[in-house]
Write an enzyme that holds these catalytic residues in place. Structure first.
Site, PDB file in Angstrom:
ATOM      1  N   TYR A 186       0.778  -1.121  -0.002  1.00 42.71           N
ATOM      2  CA  TYR A 186      -0.182   0.082   0.036  1.00 42.71           C
ATOM      3  C   TYR A 186       0.856   1.238   0.046  1.00 42.71           C
ATOM      4  O   TYR A 186       0.711   1.987  -0.945  1.00 42.71           O
ATOM      5  CB  TYR A 186      -0.913  -0.079   1.099  1.00 42.71           C
ATOM      6  CG  TYR A 186      -1.927   1.194   1.227  1.00 42.71           C
ATOM      7  CD1 TYR A 186      -2.891   1.178   0.378  1.00 42.71           C
ATOM      8  CD2 TYR A 186      -1.497   2.179   2.162  1.00 42.71           C
ATOM      9  CE1 TYR A 186      -3.900   2.191   0.464  1.00 42.71           C
ATOM     10  CE2 TYR A 186      -2.772   3.030   2.260  1.00 42.71           C
ATOM     11  CZ  TYR A 186      -3.778   3.250   1.270  1.00 42.71           C
ATOM     12  OH  TYR A 186      -4.575   4.153   1.533  1.00 42.71           O
ATOM     13  N   GLY A 246      -1.357  -2.090  21.341  1.00 46.38           N
ATOM     14  CA  GLY A 246      -0.266  -1.486  21.886  1.00 46.38           C
ATOM     15  C   GLY A 246      -0.592  -0.705  23.174  1.00 46.38           C
ATOM     16  O   GLY A 246      -1.433  -1.156  23.767  1.00 46.38           O
ATOM     17  N   GLY A 248      -1.696   2.343  23.244  1.00 47.23           N
ATOM     18  CA  GLY A 248      -2.980   3.282  23.167  1.00 47.23           C
ATOM     19  C   GLY A 248      -2.486   4.730  23.230  1.00 47.23           C
ATOM     20  O   GLY A 248      -3.184   5.664  22.790  1.00 47.23           O
ATOM     21  N   THR A 251      -0.688   8.371  18.308  1.00 45.02           N
ATOM     22  CA  THR A 251      -1.833   9.207  17.892  1.00 45.02           C
ATOM     23  C   THR A 251      -2.434   9.266  16.550  1.00 45.02           C
ATOM     24  O   THR A 251      -1.628   8.783  15.729  1.00 45.02           O
ATOM     25  CB  THR A 251      -1.085  10.797  18.192  1.00 45.02           C
ATOM     26  OG1 THR A 251      -0.278  10.900  17.280  1.00 45.02           O
ATOM     27  CG2 THR A 251      -0.738  10.914  19.470  1.00 45.02           C
TER      28      THR A 251
HETATM   29  N1  LIG Z   1     -10.379   6.614   4.248  1.00 48.38           N
HETATM   30  C1  LIG Z   1      -9.289   6.944   4.619  1.00 48.38           C
HETATM   31  O1  LIG Z   1      -9.039   7.288   5.754  1.00 48.38           O
HETATM   32  C2  LIG Z   1      -8.349   7.249   3.625  1.00 48.38           C
HETATM   33  C3  LIG Z   1      -7.003   7.376   3.947  1.00 48.38           C
HETATM   34  C4  LIG Z   1      -6.027   7.664   2.951  1.00 48.38           C
HETATM   35  C5  LIG Z   1      -6.073   7.455   1.677  1.00 48.38           C
HETATM   36  N2  LIG Z   1      -7.206   7.073   1.197  1.00 48.38           N
HETATM   37  C6  LIG Z   1      -7.460   6.666  -0.098  1.00 48.38           C
HETATM   38  O2  LIG Z   1      -8.888   7.158  -0.594  1.00 48.38           O
HETATM   39  C7  LIG Z   1      -9.395   6.348  -1.695  1.00 48.38           C
HETATM   40  C8  LIG Z   1     -10.711   5.616  -1.191  1.00 48.38           C
HETATM   41  O3  LIG Z   1     -10.581   5.119   0.250  1.00 48.38           O
HETATM   42  P1  LIG Z   1     -11.816   4.578   0.915  1.00 48.38           P
HETATM   43  O4  LIG Z   1     -11.547   4.842   2.248  1.00 48.38           O
HETATM   44  O5  LIG Z   1     -13.111   5.144   0.200  1.00 48.38           O
HETATM   45  O6  LIG Z   1     -11.480   3.071   0.622  1.00 48.38           O
HETATM   46  P2  LIG Z   1     -12.804   1.912   0.126  1.00 48.38           P
HETATM   47  O7  LIG Z   1     -12.211   0.640   0.131  1.00 48.38           O
HETATM   48  O8  LIG Z   1     -13.995   2.247   0.807  1.00 48.38           O
HETATM   49  O9  LIG Z   1     -12.991   2.369  -1.420  1.00 48.38           O
HETATM   50  C9  LIG Z   1     -12.271   1.875  -2.478  1.00 48.38           C
HETATM   51  C10 LIG Z   1     -12.934   1.469  -3.695  1.00 48.38           C
HETATM   52  O10 LIG Z   1     -11.873   1.110  -4.696  1.00 48.38           O
HETATM   53  C11 LIG Z   1     -12.619   0.000  -5.412  1.00 48.38           C
HETATM   54  N3  LIG Z   1     -11.421  -0.653  -5.883  1.00 48.38           N
HETATM   55  C12 LIG Z   1     -10.430  -1.434  -5.209  1.00 48.38           C
HETATM   56  N4  LIG Z   1      -9.804  -2.135  -6.201  1.00 48.38           N
HETATM   57  C13 LIG Z   1      -9.963  -1.796  -7.344  1.00 48.38           C
HETATM   58  C14 LIG Z   1      -9.727  -1.860  -8.689  1.00 48.38           C
HETATM   59  N5  LIG Z   1      -8.590  -2.817  -8.644  1.00 48.38           N
HETATM   60  N6  LIG Z   1     -10.472  -1.795  -9.662  1.00 48.38           N
HETATM   61  C15 LIG Z   1     -11.587  -1.046  -9.331  1.00 48.38           C
HETATM   62  N7  LIG Z   1     -12.007  -0.343  -8.231  1.00 48.38           N
HETATM   63  C16 LIG Z   1     -11.224  -0.932  -7.240  1.00 48.38           C
HETATM   64  C17 LIG Z   1     -13.311  -0.572  -3.971  1.00 48.38           C
HETATM   65  O11 LIG Z   1     -14.438  -1.819  -4.568  1.00 48.38           O
HETATM   66  C18 LIG Z   1     -13.798   0.341  -3.405  1.00 48.38           C
HETATM   67  O12 LIG Z   1     -15.196   0.900  -4.004  1.00 48.38           O
HETATM   68  C19 LIG Z   1      -8.327   5.132  -1.749  1.00 48.38           C
HETATM   69  O13 LIG Z   1      -7.513   5.362  -2.702  1.00 48.38           O
HETATM   70  C20 LIG Z   1      -7.424   5.323  -0.207  1.00 48.38           C
HETATM   71  O14 LIG Z   1      -5.989   4.680  -0.394  1.00 48.38           O
HETATM   72  C21 LIG Z   1      -8.326   6.889   2.143  1.00 48.38           C
END
Ligand SMILES: NC(=O)c1ccc[n+]([C@@H]2O[C@H](COP(=O)([O-])OP(=O)(O)OC[C@H]3O[C@@H](n4cnc5c(N)ncnc54)[C@H](O)[C@@H]3O)[C@@H](O)[C@H]2O)c1
EC number: 4.1.1.35
Length: 363
Positions: A186, A246, A248, A251
């Site tokens: 990731y 851990g 806790g 942060t």
């Molecule tokens: N939620 C957070 O706290 C957070 C933090 C940092 C980054 N992000 C980024 O934001 C984005 C959305 O995250 P989220 O929290 O909504 O996660 P989520 O898992 O709810 O959403 C991700 C979506 O991508 C789809 N997906 C995954 N692999 C795929 C593929 N190969 N082809 C097509 N679709 C695919 C999944 O089915 C899902 O609907 C991601 O890129 C994530 O890395 C989220």
């Protein structure tokens, strides 16, 4: 005439060259794509990859609400049809079940590229697929953006800072990431996605935007995905002890999803490439978070300590000065206001008293 703001500080190098940006709405209507003479463009056409997921579905709601046409591309790995089902029948909404690891051709003006499993449970489930999604999937979407002349926004992550040696994290910090650990699929995947995005920007003159998202919470988050807010809320509702890993004292900062969506849209429509940290700088220890959950849901909820997982960062807090200054954005919803907003959604899904979500799971 479009006014170009002169930026005379160290952040200036993050701004796009004047002339590439599209300041106002009329200009945005005609970003990229080809429209035959005599045919009128009907508002902005936006592709949201991962649009059936947690963040993506809230973004889709906002884009449709303001009149854009939205295509969701999602393989439904972690996303759910139920998250976008309320748009079925809207002629400006389309959903395509498709994996971004395979190419696709769509005529769009903007691409929000979110597709990627985001929680450790999901991205560790098939690490090779995770890195493929980040690298091949991002390459495919960048290729599409180049081909149709669309503007491309990558949702990167605070994980690119790894276990940071600098606190809070500013965008100029290059991070402290383990390249061979269990989270690398990731972390390094997103770092490579950022590299690809910048290389397309520099070499193909593509208009790009990069957001580094910090922990976000809200309705439609996956239940039981191991993310701490959803864990605690689900546990408190089920009358189970809140598990703290851990001691806790590590942060995190927690941003409510509507704040993030606002930031992503401002970034897409602004004139700066980024990267921009998008997060809430309010910092909480896991124990403090547990306390807010107790106050909101169940004051008698117990806390249970468990050994920590590998490579878990000790501290995470965004410095959002750049987003404040250049995007005019900052989060508005504090944890004690946002948390209650997700509790009802979790209650409905866990106890099944809302019909559409009770039927979830055919994906
Ligand atoms: N939620 C957070 O706290 C957070 C933090 C940092 C980054 N992000 C980024 O934001 C984005 C959305 O995250 P989220 O929290 O909504 O996660 P989520 O898992 O709810 O959403 C991700 C979506 O991508 C789809 N997906 C995954 N692999 C795929 C593929 N190969 N082809 C097509 N679709 C695919 C999944 O089915 C899902 O609907 C991601 O890129 C994530 O890395 C989220």
């Amino acid at each position: 005439m479009v006014k170009i703001k002169q930026v005379s500080n160290p952040l200036a190098r993050f701004s796009v060259e004047p002339g590439v940006h599209h300041h106002h709405r009329e200009a945005q209507q005609f970003v990229g794509g080809k429209v035959p003479l005599g045919l009128k463009r009907k508002g902005l056409r936006v592709l949201v990859t991962g649009g059936a997921g947690f963040v993506g579905s809230h973004l889709v709601d906002r884009l449709l609400a303001r009149g854009d046409s939205v295509i969701v591309v999602d393989n439904l790995f972690t996303g759910r049809k139920e998250n976008v089902l309320h748009h079925a029948g809207n002629p400006r909404f389309e959903m395509i079940r498709h994996d971004v690891v395979e190419p696709i051709l769509l005529e769009v003006d903007h691409i929000y590229h979110l597709a990627c499993p985001a929680s450790p449970v999901h991205y560790k489930h098939n690490p090779v697929k995770t890195i493929k999604t980040n690298v091949v999937g991002t390459l495919n979407m960048l290729g599409l953006a180049k081909r149709v002349g669309a503007r491309f926004l990558l949702t990167s992550t605070s994980e690119v800072y790894g276990d940071p040696l600098q606190h809070p994290q500013v965008e100029t910090y290059w991070g402290n990431v383990n390249p061979i650990g269990v989270r690398s699929c990731y972390d390094e995947g997103k770092r490579t996605a950022e590299t690809l995005t910048m290389d397309y920007h520099r070499s193909a003159n593509l208009e790009v935007r990069i957001a580094r998202i910090f922990n976000t919470y809200g309705p439609r988050m996956c239940i039981d995905d191991g993310r701490v807010v959803s864990n605690f809320v689900a546990q408190a509702l089920r009358k189970e002890p809140l598990t703290v890993y851990g001691d806790g004292k590590q942060t995190r900062s927690f941003q409510y999803v509507s704040d993030l969506v606002e930031g992503l849209m401002k970034l897409m429509e602004g004139e700066h490439v980024g990267p921009f940290n998008l997060g809430n700088p309010g910092e909480f220890t896991m124990l403090e978070l547990a306390k807010v959950v107790q106050d909101t849901i169940d004051p008698n909820a117990k806390i249970e300590f468990r050994p920590n997982t590998a490579d878990d960062p000790h501290k995470r807090k965004p410095d959002i000065s750049r987003a404040k200054e250049l995007l005019g954005w900052e989060p508005k919803i504090p944890l004690h206001k946002g948390l209650p907003l997700m509790v009802q959604d979790f209650r409905d899904r866990i106890f099944g008293d809302r019909k559409p979500d009770a039927a979830a799971g055919d994906n």
